[in-house]
Design a protein around this motif. Sequence first.
Motif, PDB file in Angstrom:
ATOM      1  N   GLY A  19      41.675  37.849  28.182  1.00 28.67           N
ATOM      2  CA  GLY A  19      41.758  38.133  27.045  1.00 28.67           C
ATOM      3  C   GLY A  19      42.423  38.757  26.495  1.00 28.67           C
ATOM      4  O   GLY A  19      43.220  38.866  26.566  1.00 28.67           O
ATOM      5  N   SER A  20      42.755  38.568  24.926  1.00 30.62           N
ATOM      6  CA  SER A  20      44.011  39.314  23.910  1.00 30.62           C
ATOM      7  C   SER A  20      43.845  40.122  23.452  1.00 30.62           C
ATOM      8  O   SER A  20      42.409  40.369  23.422  1.00 30.62           O
ATOM      9  CB  SER A  20      45.416  38.237  23.863  1.00 30.62           C
ATOM     10  N   ALA A  21      44.493  41.039  22.674  1.00 30.86           N
ATOM     11  CA  ALA A  21      44.706  41.774  20.909  1.00 30.86           C
ATOM     12  C   ALA A  21      45.452  41.436  20.606  1.00 30.86           C
ATOM     13  O   ALA A  21      46.905  41.344  20.656  1.00 30.86           O
ATOM     14  CB  ALA A  21      44.214  42.969  22.084  1.00 30.86           C
ATOM     15  N   PRO A  22      45.189  41.772  19.131  1.00 33.74           N
ATOM     16  CA  PRO A  22      45.670  41.929  17.965  1.00 33.74           C
ATOM     17  C   PRO A  22      47.381  42.713  18.928  1.00 33.74           C
ATOM     18  O   PRO A  22      48.843  42.610  17.695  1.00 33.74           O
ATOM     19  CB  PRO A  22      45.077  42.582  16.634  1.00 33.74           C
ATOM     20  N   ASP A  23      46.991  43.521  19.746  1.00 27.88           N
ATOM     21  CA  ASP A  23      48.342  44.567  19.908  1.00 27.88           C
ATOM     22  C   ASP A  23      49.770  43.196  20.027  1.00 27.88           C
ATOM     23  O   ASP A  23      50.713  43.402  19.627  1.00 27.88           O
ATOM     24  CB  ASP A  23      48.662  45.255  21.118  1.00 27.88           C
ATOM     25  N   SER A  24      49.759  41.646  20.926  1.00 28.27           N
ATOM     26  CA  SER A  24      50.013  41.064  21.626  1.00 28.27           C
ATOM     27  C   SER A  24      51.107  40.898  20.495  1.00 28.27           C
ATOM     28  O   SER A  24      50.939  39.234  20.579  1.00 28.27           O
ATOM     29  CB  SER A  24      49.423  40.596  22.415  1.00 28.27           C
ATOM     30  N   TRP A  25      50.014  40.674  18.991  1.00 29.50           N
ATOM     31  CA  TRP A  25      50.388  39.897  17.965  1.00 29.50           C
ATOM     32  C   TRP A  25      51.295  41.323  16.921  1.00 29.50           C
ATOM     33  O   TRP A  25      51.490  40.808  15.797  1.00 29.50           O
ATOM     34  CB  TRP A  25      49.833  39.274  17.361  1.00 29.50           C
ATOM     35  N   GLY A  26      51.858  42.015  18.052  1.00 30.36           N
ATOM     36  CA  GLY A  26      52.724  43.009  16.565  1.00 30.36           C
ATOM     37  C   GLY A  26      51.611  43.999  16.470  1.00 30.36           C
ATOM     38  O   GLY A  26      52.352  44.340  14.695  1.00 30.36           O
ATOM     39  N   VAL A  27      50.418  43.649  16.225  1.00 30.13           N
ATOM     40  CA  VAL A  27      49.453  44.800  15.183  1.00 30.13           C
ATOM     41  C   VAL A  27      48.799  46.074  15.775  1.00 30.13           C
ATOM     42  O   VAL A  27      48.253  46.381  16.991  1.00 30.13           O
ATOM     43  CB  VAL A  27      48.430  43.484  14.854  1.00 30.13           C
ATOM     44  N   TRP A  28      49.318  47.287  15.068  1.00 26.64           N
ATOM     45  CA  TRP A  28      49.504  48.110  15.041  1.00 26.64           C
ATOM     46  C   TRP A  28      48.287  49.198  14.208  1.00 26.64           C
ATOM     47  O   TRP A  28      47.695  50.140  14.664  1.00 26.64           O
ATOM     48  CB  TRP A  28      50.866  49.490  15.562  1.00 26.64           C
ATOM     49  N   PHE A  29      48.700  48.674  13.473  1.00 24.92           N
ATOM     50  CA  PHE A  29      48.201  49.516  11.977  1.00 24.92           C
ATOM     51  C   PHE A  29      46.712  48.372  10.918  1.00 24.92           C
ATOM     52  O   PHE A  29      47.172  47.681  11.158  1.00 24.92           O
ATOM     53  CB  PHE A  29      48.964  49.770  10.804  1.00 24.92           C
ATOM     54  N   ALA A  30      45.238  48.699  10.264  1.00 25.25           N
ATOM     55  CA  ALA A  30      44.273  48.304   9.777  1.00 25.25           C
ATOM     56  C   ALA A  30      45.464  47.506   8.645  1.00 25.25           C
ATOM     57  O   ALA A  30      45.222  46.044   7.993  1.00 25.25           O
ATOM     58  CB  ALA A  30      43.785  49.145   9.097  1.00 25.25           C
TER      59      ALA A  30
END
Length: 308
Positions: A19-30
């Motif tokens: 799978g993947s995660a928001p992290d791989s789209w540059g997402v670190w914060f809400a």
Amino acid sequence: MPAPHATPPAADRRRIRVGSAPDSWGVWFADDPEQLPWQRFLDEVAEAGYEWIELGPYGYLPTDPARLRDETQRRGLTVSAGTVFTALHRGPDTWEATWAHVAPVAELTAATGARHLVVIPSFWRDDKTAEIVEDPELTAEQWRHLTAGTERLAREVRERYGLGIVVHPHADTHIDSEAHVERFLDATDASLVSLCLDTGHYAYCGGDSVRLIETYGERIGYLHLKQVDPEVLADVLAKGTAFGPAVRQGVMCEPPRGVPALEPVIDAASRLDADLFAIVEQDMYPCPPDRPLPIARRTRGFLRGCGV
């Protein structure tokens, strides 16, 4: 310390779910103006060929369970885990604040049908400002607080929400290097506490992922697949650069351009007697909005070539 398997079982890559995660789209914060909207993340992660996702920072994706299920299911996506940050080494006085942070994430994670909660220790160095906020080495008493607090968290999360915790060694935290990871594993109950092995963070901190899997295989409950650029890492380590600025410098890179090689990691993991998630995470905060999708497509293709 557990001994390595004398005769490794046959590899079975069918037991690894990618799978993947928001992290791989540059997402670190809400909520951050430098991040892309959550709708675009969901659209693109599905378009890239992934079926599993993590929730990312609580509040980035919808927190209403019904809406979240609708948004993910209509894109063919399923949640594998939620993520929390903790500072359990600070002792029992932090428990109420810890649980106030953990409970809503655990509740939403369970409502999606996921069964894992990724637990990341708090940073001793601020990931945005690089300010040193705590000593990077724990005292013996702080280690006892950390291990006892983690076991307590594992019990509470299991009993209340049916989730298992997987602790994530992470750069600029107190569970980072090979020595710290082994000390943590040796001091915690294997029936309660498993590990989320992030191959990039472990390499960043000098660890060997394959050796860890072969030595502590029964403790590996989850994987994050990631690579570091060895040239950038050498500069980061030489200058003592904090993790946040190191990411902006490009220390985490697209596979197969970095280390560790992921094929041997996948091979070692596929020999464990376990069904594992392997979630792609390429830290890129912040990044241009059009950058993640092409990387995600290429990475998914690379992993298919590795048999997963």
